[in-house]
Design a protein around this motif. Structure first.
Motif, PDB file in Angstrom:
ATOM      1  N   GLY A   1       0.784  -1.218   0.000  1.00  0.00           N
ATOM      2  CA  GLY A   1       0.000   0.000   0.000  1.00  0.00           C
ATOM      3  C   GLY A   1       0.825   1.282   0.000  1.00  0.00           C
ATOM      4  O   GLY A   1       0.281   2.369  -0.078  1.00  0.00           O
ATOM      5  N   TRP A   2       2.138   1.175   0.118  1.00  0.00           N
ATOM      6  CA  TRP A   2       3.025   2.336   0.104  1.00  0.00           C
ATOM      7  C   TRP A   2       3.609   2.488  -1.299  1.00  0.00           C
ATOM      8  O   TRP A   2       3.624   1.555  -2.079  1.00  0.00           O
ATOM      9  N   PHE A   3       4.122   3.678  -1.624  1.00  0.00           N
ATOM     10  CA  PHE A   3       4.657   3.963  -2.947  1.00  0.00           C
ATOM     11  C   PHE A   3       6.116   4.381  -2.845  1.00  0.00           C
ATOM     12  O   PHE A   3       6.511   5.072  -1.913  1.00  0.00           O
ATOM     13  N   CYS A   4       6.910   3.978  -3.842  1.00  0.00           N
ATOM     14  CA  CYS A   4       8.322   4.323  -3.888  1.00  0.00           C
ATOM     15  C   CYS A   4       8.464   5.697  -4.542  1.00  0.00           C
ATOM     16  O   CYS A   4       8.114   5.881  -5.702  1.00  0.00           O
TER      17      CYS A   4
ATOM     18  N   VAL B   1      21.292   4.070  -1.943  1.00  0.00           N
ATOM     19  CA  VAL B   1      20.262   4.244  -0.911  1.00  0.00           C
ATOM     20  C   VAL B   1      18.890   3.883  -1.460  1.00  0.00           C
ATOM     21  O   VAL B   1      18.129   3.174  -0.841  1.00  0.00           O
ATOM     22  N   GLY B   2      18.580   4.392  -2.643  1.00  0.00           N
ATOM     23  CA  GLY B   2      17.282   4.174  -3.253  1.00  0.00           C
ATOM     24  C   GLY B   2      16.348   5.327  -2.989  1.00  0.00           C
ATOM     25  O   GLY B   2      16.775   6.427  -2.636  1.00  0.00           O
ATOM     26  N   GLY B   3      15.068   5.075  -3.127  1.00  0.00           N
ATOM     27  CA  GLY B   3      14.042   6.080  -2.859  1.00  0.00           C
ATOM     28  C   GLY B   3      13.481   5.876  -1.469  1.00  0.00           C
ATOM     29  O   GLY B   3      13.955   5.037  -0.700  1.00  0.00           O
ATOM     30  N   ILE B   4      12.462   6.636  -1.159  1.00  0.00           N
ATOM     31  CA  ILE B   4      11.807   6.512   0.147  1.00  0.00           C
ATOM     32  C   ILE B   4      10.352   6.145  -0.078  1.00  0.00           C
ATOM     33  O   ILE B   4       9.659   6.758  -0.897  1.00  0.00           O
ATOM     34  N   CYS B   5       9.896   5.152   0.638  1.00  0.00           N
ATOM     35  CA  CYS B   5       8.501   4.717   0.549  1.00  0.00           C
ATOM     36  C   CYS B   5       7.616   5.727   1.274  1.00  0.00           C
ATOM     37  O   CYS B   5       7.948   6.191   2.367  1.00  0.00           O
TER      38      CYS B   5
ATOM     39  N   GLU C   1      -2.995  12.011  -3.917  1.00  0.00           N
ATOM     40  CA  GLU C   1      -1.607  12.452  -3.736  1.00  0.00           C
ATOM     41  C   GLU C   1      -0.688  11.713  -4.699  1.00  0.00           C
ATOM     42  O   GLU C   1      -0.981  10.580  -5.090  1.00  0.00           O
ATOM     43  N   VAL C   2       0.398  12.361  -5.096  1.00  0.00           N
ATOM     44  CA  VAL C   2       1.371  11.746  -5.989  1.00  0.00           C
ATOM     45  C   VAL C   2       2.774  11.998  -5.441  1.00  0.00           C
ATOM     46  O   VAL C   2       2.984  12.923  -4.657  1.00  0.00           O
ATOM     47  N   CYS C   3       3.720  11.186  -5.874  1.00  0.00           N
ATOM     48  CA  CYS C   3       5.129  11.384  -5.515  1.00  0.00           C
ATOM     49  C   CYS C   3       5.701  12.495  -6.378  1.00  0.00           C
ATOM     50  O   CYS C   3       5.464  12.549  -7.577  1.00  0.00           O
TER      51      CYS C   3
END
Length: 75
Positions: A49-52, A60-64, A71-73
């Motif tokens: 249910g979380w988004f990257c 490191v990568g992205g943050i969930c 809402e959008v990233c």
């Protein structure tokens, strides 16, 4: 007097400990907004249910993020 103080401290510790243990266990079971979860790093994945979200940082990568409806990233 010392015995009474020691008893009171022991009683408080006994009453606090179970609630602390329960809180720790519940945090381990479900994702929390207090923790940064990383993604897109080849190792970690977002909780269900979380988004990257970016930016995606090498090593490191992205943050969930737990996004609400509509809402959008944004990088």
């Amino acid at each position: 007097m010392f015995k009474a103080s020691l008893f009171a401290v022991s009683l408080i510790v006994c009453l606090i400990s179970p609630s602390t243990i329960a809180a720790s266990a519940s945090e381990a079971v479900s994702p929390t907004l207090k923790t940064d979860y990383h993604c897109a790093n080849g190792v970690d994945e977002c909780p269900a249910g979380w988004f990257c979200c970016g930016p995606i940082i090498p090593g490191v990568g992205g943050i969930c993020r737990l996004l609400g409806e509509g809402e959008v990233c944004l990088a």
